[in-house]
Design a protein around this motif. Structure first.
Motif, PDB file in Angstrom:
ATOM      1  N   VAL A  34      52.294  32.609  47.381  1.00  0.00           N
ATOM      2  CA  VAL A  34      51.315  33.451  45.991  1.00  0.00           C
ATOM      3  C   VAL A  34      50.731  33.599  46.633  1.00  0.00           C
ATOM      4  N   VAL A  35      49.480  35.145  46.038  1.00  0.00           N
ATOM      5  CA  VAL A  35      49.227  36.391  46.480  1.00  0.00           C
ATOM      6  C   VAL A  35      48.199  35.628  46.447  1.00  0.00           C
ATOM      7  N   ILE A  36      47.378  36.566  46.928  1.00  0.00           N
ATOM      8  CA  ILE A  36      46.314  35.575  47.155  1.00  0.00           C
ATOM      9  C   ILE A  36      45.552  37.225  47.703  1.00  0.00           C
ATOM     10  N   SER A  37      44.165  37.523  46.674  1.00  0.00           N
ATOM     11  CA  SER A  37      43.345  39.247  46.307  1.00  0.00           C
ATOM     12  C   SER A  37      41.715  38.339  47.092  1.00  0.00           C
ATOM     13  N   GLN A  38      41.175  39.539  47.521  1.00  0.00           N
ATOM     14  CA  GLN A  38      39.688  38.975  48.275  1.00  0.00           C
ATOM     15  C   GLN A  38      39.171  40.269  48.176  1.00  0.00           C
ATOM     16  N   LYS A  39      37.451  40.330  47.796  1.00  0.00           N
ATOM     17  CA  LYS A  39      36.550  41.373  48.332  1.00  0.00           C
ATOM     18  C   LYS A  39      35.336  40.585  48.471  1.00  0.00           C
ATOM     19  N   THR A  40      35.043  41.241  49.239  1.00  0.00           N
ATOM     20  CA  THR A  40      33.507  40.597  49.835  1.00  0.00           C
ATOM     21  C   THR A  40      33.278  42.102  49.669  1.00  0.00           C
ATOM     22  N   ILE A  41      31.198  41.288  49.473  1.00  0.00           N
ATOM     23  CA  ILE A  41      30.122  42.876  50.226  1.00  0.00           C
ATOM     24  C   ILE A  41      29.441  42.632  49.840  1.00  0.00           C
ATOM     25  N   SER A  42      28.185  42.942  50.978  1.00  0.00           N
ATOM     26  CA  SER A  42      27.031  42.372  51.509  1.00  0.00           C
ATOM     27  C   SER A  42      26.234  43.149  51.281  1.00  0.00           C
ATOM     28  N   PHE A  43      24.494  43.056  50.660  1.00  0.00           N
ATOM     29  CA  PHE A  43      23.097  43.807  50.974  1.00  0.00           C
ATOM     30  C   PHE A  43      22.042  43.472  51.957  1.00  0.00           C
ATOM     31  N   ALA A  44      21.638  44.146  52.572  1.00  0.00           N
ATOM     32  CA  ALA A  44      20.478  43.656  53.336  1.00  0.00           C
ATOM     33  C   ALA A  44      19.903  44.332  51.868  1.00  0.00           C
ATOM     34  N   ILE A  45      18.695  42.867  52.437  1.00  0.00           N
ATOM     35  CA  ILE A  45      17.211  42.665  52.037  1.00  0.00           C
ATOM     36  C   ILE A  45      16.226  42.455  52.772  1.00  0.00           C
TER      37      ILE A  45
END
Length: 571
Positions: free
Chosen positions: A335-346
């Motif tokens: 099974v194909v699994i895609s991921q997106k990760t994004i970070s923010f400095a607060i």
């Protein structure tokens, strides 16, 4: 001399015999390796010529009308029996019929000599006779024959070989208005089919349609060579391998359009989830100290470019710096699994409660055919002001209103009449009391500044705290050099370390120091460069240095003789 003539005559004779043998074709024979055959399965046509002919003497293009023509190989054999030299040329071509019926291979003419025509019977694919005689065949299947637009189709191709493989190539399936991509690695196994052992090679493809409507998937195709059963003679120049080709059946799929009532980004998937994390994890944060919030979006069966943008909402009480994003794709259990990760400095800039709203990502559930959404929880924090963050300490609160009363109470036994008059006068003249309080506060402030100046001037040779001696301070020189080079991290570290020692107090962040020195603009530019990767390079080192210098001059009340050293020299 006679020997030379004999030798020359022998060579000329051999050459003439060779040319005659090359030019003279005595017989052309055409054979197939089996008959009948099955649709989408290959068979081998062999054309044998008694004579040495060129490679272009046989062209199988006339067979394209009824068959898929694979590659043609040429081999030659030379022999001498009883002093007679003979040569033989063999053409081997792979043919694949695509439909059941009766077909005819016409006569093949080479060098003026023709072969006999051959009638080929083609059986329906999947017939009972098929797998009992096939050396190689391909099976293909899809996980669904009805999908939505951009919903990926899993296509599994399985190649069965009953002979040892010499070389080969598996060509992917083809489909118009769709993207075909191999996923995962090939798998090998063995399987018995109708009492015959086959080696099975499995390959998985992901087909993503880009247009709604009927979709026809042309089957995957295998072209290769397998070793034959018999052993090749050491006196034969013919190969002991046999060409093999096979094509999987065509599969038709119906692609449904996006639902008419759908709004927003279209994300068809079996499962979508989103998670969030905070670093560092703690109950209370401090004004000016950054924290990082990361979001991870995971979707099954889609490509990374199909994932939507992640746009959380942040309140106005924080400064937000995107900290980069990354995408990834991997296969687990086919099974194909895609991921997106994004970070923010607060970076919080106000004390009090801080709330980050929940993030919602809509998606379409291809299993249920219904709209769905992936959500996070809202985040709640407490933000406190750093200790000693106020630049100006609070003055002493007046408490002198009771003093006159106390004094009058003490004086009452001595002079009974006067205390009453004084008390009434104080009550009616409240502005006089207020004036006295202002004078007391002014005296206290002046006393505080005097004590501070004396403490700053003490030990000047050891700590180099006076402005005109700052160039002797190692930390100040490091701050000066960092600003000169526009080095963000070095400037932040040196400035905080110098300020903590110079002012004999602890500054926990640039925000706290900027409030104390009233240089918020310069420090904000430095923080933006520190917490926002990919932003423009910091080029305000000179401005930061001058702002710190000017603020220090105001706090120290220095004269023109006590000027800080210039960072870039006088112009």
């Amino acid at each position: 001399m006679v020997r030379v003539w004999l030798h020359t005559f022998f060579l000329i004779s051999l050459l003439l015999v060779s040319q005659l043998a090359r030019a003279d074709v005595s017989e052309v024979t055409a054979t197939v390796d089996r008959n009948p055959v099955t649709a989408n399965q290959s068979f081998v046509l062999t054309v044998t010529v008694d004579g040495d002919v060129g490679n272009d003497s046989f062209s199988p293009s006339k067979l394209l009308k009824d068959f898929v023509v694979g590659r043609t190989s040429v081999s030659r054999q030379t022999s001498m029996i009883n002093g007679r030299l003979s040569k033989q040329t063999r053409f081997t071509t792979v043919l694949i019929p695509q439909a059941a019926g009766e077909y005819k291979i016409p006569e093949i003419t080479i060098g003026g000599v023709s072969s006999q025509p051959i009638t080929i019977e083609v059986l329906e694919a999947g017939s009972s006779q098929e797998k009992e005689q096939e050396t190689a065949f391909l099976e293909a299947q899809v996980d669904s024959e009805q999908v939505y637009l951009q919903q990926p189709i899993t296509y599994v191709a399985r190649l069965f070989l009953a002979a040892d493989l010499n070389k080969g190539n598996l060509v992917p399936p083809e489909a118009e208005n769709a993207d075909v991509q191999q996923i995962g690695r090939d798998e090998e196994s063995t399987q018995m089919v109708n009492g015959r052992r086959y080696k099975v090679y499995q390959r998985v493809y992901q087909i993503t349609p880009s247009k709604s409507g009927p979709l026809s998937i042309t089957g995957a195709r295998f072209d290769g060579e397998v070793f034959t059963q018999g052993q090749r003679s050491i006196f034969s120049s013919f190969s002991n391998t046999q060409p093999v080709s096979t094509i999987a059946e065509t599969i038709d799929v119906n692609v449904k359009p996006v639902p008419a009532n759908w709004q927003g980004h279209w994300l068809p998937s079996e499962l979508v989830s989103i998670s969030q994390s905070v670093s560092p994890e703690q109950e209370t944060y401090t004004v000016g100290e950054p924290l990082t919030i990361s979001y991870m979006l995971t979707a099954i069966g889609v490509k990374p470019e199909q994932l939507p943008e992640i746009k959380p909402e942040f309140p106005d009480t924080v400064r937000v710096y995107p900290d980069g994003d990354e995408t990834d794709q991997f296969t687990r259990n086919g099974v194909v699994i895609s991921q997106k990760t994004i970070s923010f400095a607060i970076v919080p800039n106000q004390p009090g409660p801080l709330s980050i709203p929940a993030l919602e990502v809509p998606w379409f559930n291809t299993k249920t055919g219904l709209a769905a959404s992936a959500e996070t929880d809202d985040l709640k924090f407490s933000v406190a002001m750093a200790e000693g963050m106020q630049a100006i300490p609070e003055g002493n609160q007046p408490s002198g209103a009771a003093a006159p009363q106390k004094q009058s109470a003490e004086e009452k036994p001595v002079e009974p009449a006067k205390p009453s008059v004084v008390l009434v006068w104080w009550q009616q003249s409240w502005f006089v009391a207020l004036l006295g309080l202002i004078i007391l506060a002014s005296l206290a402030t002046n006393l505080f500044l005097l004590v501070r100046r004396q403490s700053l001037s003490e030990g000047a040779e050891e700590t180099s705290k006076t402005p005109h001696q700052l160039n002797k301070d190692k930390l100040w020189r490091e701050f000066q050099q960092a600003c000169s080079k526009n080095d963000t991290h070095a400037a932040q570290t040196a400035l905080l370390e110098w300020a903590n020692r110079y002012f004999n107090r602890t500054f926990n962040s640039l925000t706290e120091l900027s409030q104390y020195l009233s240089i918020q603009s310069s420090c904000a530019a430095l923080q933006k460069s520190l917490y926002q990767p990919g932003s423009s390079s910091w080029r305000e080192g000179k401005k930061l240095y001058k702002d710190v210098k000017s603020s220090l001059e105001r706090l120290s009340d220095t004269t023109e003789d006590n000027v800080l050293p210039e960072l870039y020299g006088r112009k």
